[in-house]
Design a protein around this motif. Structure first.
Motif, mmCIF file in Angstrom:
data_model
loop_
_atom_site.group_PDB
_atom_site.id
_atom_site.type_symbol
_atom_site.label_atom_id
_atom_site.label_comp_id
_atom_site.label_asym_id
_atom_site.label_seq_id
_atom_site.Cartn_x
_atom_site.Cartn_y
_atom_site.Cartn_z
ATOM 1 N N ALA A 1 -3.667 -4.799 -2.520
ATOM 2 C CA ALA A 1 -3.580 -4.965 -1.093
ATOM 3 C C ALA A 1 -2.591 -5.990 -0.584
ATOM 4 O O ALA A 1 -2.069 -5.901 0.289
ATOM 5 C CB ALA A 1 -5.081 -5.117 -0.843
ATOM 6 N N ASP A 2 -2.586 -7.299 -1.393
ATOM 7 C CA ASP A 2 -1.776 -8.529 -1.146
ATOM 8 C C ASP A 2 -0.301 -7.665 -1.138
ATOM 9 O O ASP A 2 0.508 -8.178 -0.377
ATOM 10 C CB ASP A 2 -1.985 -9.468 -1.987
ATOM 11 N N PHE A 3 0.111 -7.020 -2.096
ATOM 12 C CA PHE A 3 1.365 -6.599 -2.440
ATOM 13 C C PHE A 3 1.816 -5.487 -1.220
ATOM 14 O O PHE A 3 2.846 -5.970 -0.672
ATOM 15 C CB PHE A 3 1.377 -5.922 -3.737
ATOM 16 N N ILE A 4 0.921 -4.854 -0.598
ATOM 17 C CA ILE A 4 1.052 -3.991 0.396
ATOM 18 C C ILE A 4 1.456 -4.697 1.610
ATOM 19 O O ILE A 4 2.184 -4.305 2.383
ATOM 20 C CB ILE A 4 0.101 -2.955 0.303
ATOM 21 N N VAL A 5 0.437 -5.806 1.821
ATOM 22 C CA VAL A 5 0.844 -6.576 3.064
ATOM 23 C C VAL A 5 2.243 -7.327 2.950
ATOM 24 O O VAL A 5 2.950 -6.994 4.022
ATOM 25 C CB VAL A 5 -0.231 -7.666 2.939
ATOM 26 N N VAL A 6 2.600 -7.746 1.942
ATOM 27 C CA VAL A 6 3.976 -8.297 1.831
ATOM 28 C C VAL A 6 5.146 -7.225 2.066
ATOM 29 O O VAL A 6 6.012 -7.379 2.699
ATOM 30 C CB VAL A 6 4.188 -9.105 0.673
ATOM 31 N N ALA A 7 5.025 -6.035 1.242
ATOM 32 C CA ALA A 7 5.879 -4.990 1.239
ATOM 33 C C ALA A 7 5.871 -4.291 2.781
ATOM 34 O O ALA A 7 6.978 -4.005 3.314
ATOM 35 C CB ALA A 7 5.403 -4.014 0.350
ATOM 36 N N LYS A 8 4.894 -4.059 3.541
ATOM 37 C CA LYS A 8 4.915 -3.920 4.949
ATOM 38 C C LYS A 8 5.714 -4.742 5.400
ATOM 39 O O LYS A 8 6.445 -4.298 6.607
ATOM 40 C CB LYS A 8 3.325 -3.420 5.575
ATOM 41 N N ASP A 9 5.590 -6.084 5.463
ATOM 42 C CA ASP A 9 6.199 -7.226 6.352
ATOM 43 C C ASP A 9 7.514 -7.038 5.994
ATOM 44 O O ASP A 9 8.343 -7.060 7.048
ATOM 45 C CB ASP A 9 5.695 -8.308 5.823
ATOM 46 N N PRO B 1 9.567 8.032 -0.009
ATOM 47 C CA PRO B 1 8.155 8.599 -0.552
ATOM 48 C C PRO B 1 8.357 7.676 -1.931
ATOM 49 O O PRO B 1 9.351 7.186 -2.443
ATOM 50 C CB PRO B 1 8.696 9.851 -0.812
ATOM 51 N N ALA B 2 7.296 7.681 -2.667
ATOM 52 C CA ALA B 2 7.179 6.819 -3.668
ATOM 53 C C ALA B 2 7.431 7.944 -4.902
ATOM 54 O O ALA B 2 6.461 8.110 -5.562
ATOM 55 C CB ALA B 2 5.579 6.284 -3.860
ATOM 56 N N ILE B 3 8.395 8.401 -4.952
ATOM 57 C CA ILE B 3 8.989 8.909 -6.298
ATOM 58 C C ILE B 3 10.112 8.040 -6.865
ATOM 59 O O ILE B 3 11.030 7.726 -6.268
ATOM 60 C CB ILE B 3 9.866 10.104 -5.441
ATOM 61 N N PRO B 4 10.046 8.011 -8.209
ATOM 62 C CA PRO B 4 10.979 7.402 -8.941
ATOM 63 C C PRO B 4 12.352 7.743 -8.958
ATOM 64 O O PRO B 4 12.407 9.094 -8.729
ATOM 65 C CB PRO B 4 10.239 7.413 -10.349
ATOM 66 N N VAL C 1 5.148 1.635 -4.388
ATOM 67 C CA VAL C 1 4.290 1.968 -3.132
ATOM 68 C C VAL C 1 5.488 2.466 -2.102
ATOM 69 O O VAL C 1 6.358 1.872 -1.863
ATOM 70 C CB VAL C 1 3.752 0.622 -2.700
ATOM 71 N N GLY C 2 5.169 3.754 -1.637
ATOM 72 C CA GLY C 2 6.201 4.282 -0.521
ATOM 73 C C GLY C 2 5.534 4.549 0.684
ATOM 74 O O GLY C 2 4.214 4.438 0.926
ATOM 75 N N ARG C 3 6.478 4.792 1.827
ATOM 76 C CA ARG C 3 5.873 5.357 3.070
ATOM 77 C C ARG C 3 5.037 4.258 3.726
ATOM 78 O O ARG C 3 3.627 4.487 4.114
ATOM 79 C CB ARG C 3 5.043 6.739 2.846
ATOM 80 N N LEU C 4 5.515 3.154 3.774
ATOM 81 C CA LEU C 4 4.850 2.001 4.078
ATOM 82 C C LEU C 4 4.881 2.060 5.795
ATOM 83 O O LEU C 4 4.163 1.217 6.609
ATOM 84 C CB LEU C 4 5.627 0.710 3.853
ATOM 85 N N ASP C 5 5.271 3.301 6.311
ATOM 86 C CA ASP C 5 5.300 3.219 7.757
ATOM 87 C C ASP C 5 3.784 4.012 8.025
ATOM 88 O O ASP C 5 3.273 4.228 9.245
ATOM 89 C CB ASP C 5 6.382 4.121 8.269
ATOM 90 N N LYS C 6 3.250 4.580 6.992
ATOM 91 C CA LYS C 6 1.966 5.341 7.137
ATOM 92 C C LYS C 6 0.623 4.229 7.073
ATOM 93 O O LYS C 6 0.798 3.115 6.547
ATOM 94 C CB LYS C 6 1.659 6.189 6.188
ATOM 95 N N PHE C 7 -0.523 4.552 7.624
ATOM 96 C CA PHE C 7 -1.611 3.819 7.745
ATOM 97 C C PHE C 7 -2.115 3.582 6.124
ATOM 98 O O PHE C 7 -2.185 2.225 5.904
ATOM 99 C CB PHE C 7 -2.693 4.389 8.545
ATOM 100 N N PHE C 8 -2.105 4.551 5.314
ATOM 101 C CA PHE C 8 -2.448 4.450 3.912
ATOM 102 C C PHE C 8 -1.021 4.959 3.326
ATOM 103 O O PHE C 8 -0.544 6.145 3.186
ATOM 104 C CB PHE C 8 -3.445 5.254 3.461
#
Length: 331
Positions: free
Chosen positions: A183-191, A259-262, A279-286
């Motif tokens: 969750a912490d990584f996703i917060v930073v990545a979204k930012d 997308p989260a595709i390598p 982690v991909g599609r950071l524009d989505k809620f999940f």
């Protein structure tokens, strides 16, 4: 001799030429703009010099060497280099190419034990210490060598669907990464995604002494499709964590709103048998999430169910405020 001044019909009659006035005004504006650009450039250079002066000095790098009493500190163990080389090899070096002594015979040339020579020996015990992705940092004052798994470039460059197997790994369920780390990584990545439109990379370590996990963002340069990890990160890691008993568990990076595709870049730089996450599609809620690893024997990546790696974000027990569920009937 009378000096002749060049003139024109407008000056004879004290008439102002509108075109000339506009031309002179344009010249003056151009000169002023140029002066402003020079001043801006000067200030920019001064700011860069000040920033460079205030930047912490690069960590001191001790030259790599292997002594008879050197210790390799890794995975919570202190391993004498004599486990991997004989006393004679440590004192005299390893034989290399043959060189002619005279017409009757030859003698061996010897070279000091190199970083890669030791890494190859260590790889037999620790398969994750693969070539091109491992650096051995020598700390002279302690006479120890610390192997560091170094991340490489990651990104969504020329991404295509890959044929990575959907096989579920037999990843150990004894110790999972806490969900708050993800969750912490996703917060930073979204930012980074929303503010700068870029990806970002992080490493996840297990502190084997404390049994806790660490999310670490190494020095890097990022853009919309790439994370480039600094070449000095192995030294920066040692400067930051010293010889703490840490083990790299995962490398994780974002794909911005893609997308989260390598990508081929990811495939080329994720070649160690550790965990990798995107982690991909950071524009989505999940956002989207993929976890995988690399099999050295088959030289292929295979996907892993994230629930085998991360703790479940949903509590197993019913939330306390749902005290009465008697009205729910299961058919």
């Amino acid at each position: 001799m009378t000096k002749v001044e060049q003139t024109d019909i407008f000056s004879m009659f004290d008439i102002e030429d509108e075109a000339v006035i506009k031309l002179e005004a344009a010249k003056a504006a151009a000169v002023k703009k140029r002066e402003e650009q020079i001043e801006k450039l000067r200030k920019s250079n001064e700011e860069k010099k000040e920033a460079k002066a205030s930047t912490p000095a690069a960590p001191k790098k001790d030259p790599f060497k292997v002594l008879v009493d050197t210790i390799v500190r890794y995975a919570g163990m202190d391993l004498p280099v004599t486990n991997y080389f004989s006393i004679e090899e440590l004192e005299n070096g390893l034989p290399t190419k043959k060189k002619k002594k005279d017409d009757d015979g030859e003698e061996s040339a010897f070279e000091p034990i190199s970083e890669n020579a030791l890494r190859k020996k260590l790889e037999d015990d620790f398969p994750e210490l693969v070539a091109n992705f491992t650096q051995l940092v020598y700390i002279e004052k302690k006479n120890i060598i610390v192997p560091v798994l170094s991340a490489k470039k990651k990104g969504m460059v020329d991404c295509k669907e890959t044929s990575a197997s959907a096989e579920v790994s037999s990843c150990s369920k004894k110790k999972k990464i806490p969900f708050h780390i993800l969750a912490d990584f996703i917060v930073v990545a979204k930012d980074f995604s929303s503010k700068f439109g870029t990806e970002v990379h992080a490493d996840i370590y297990l502190d084997r002494d404390k049994g806790t996990f660490i999310l670490d963002f190494p020095k890097q340069v990022v853009n919309a499709v790439l994370c480039s990890i600094d070449d000095d990160n192995a030294w920066l890691y040692v400067e930051k964590y010293g010889d703490r008993n840490l083990m790299k568990i995962m490398e994780i990076h974002s794909h911005h709103v893609m997308p989260a595709i390598p990508s081929p870049v990811d495939d080329a730089n994720e070649r160690s048998p550790i965990l990798y996450a995107i982690v991909g599609r950071l524009d989505k809620f999940f956002p989207d999430l993929i976890v995988r690893t690399f099999n050295k024997e088959t030289q292929k990546h295979f996907n892993i169910n994230p629930s085998n790696v991360f703790e479940n974000p949903v509590f197993d027990d019913y939330a306390t405020y749902l005290s009465d569920i008697s009205n729910v009937e299961v058919e």
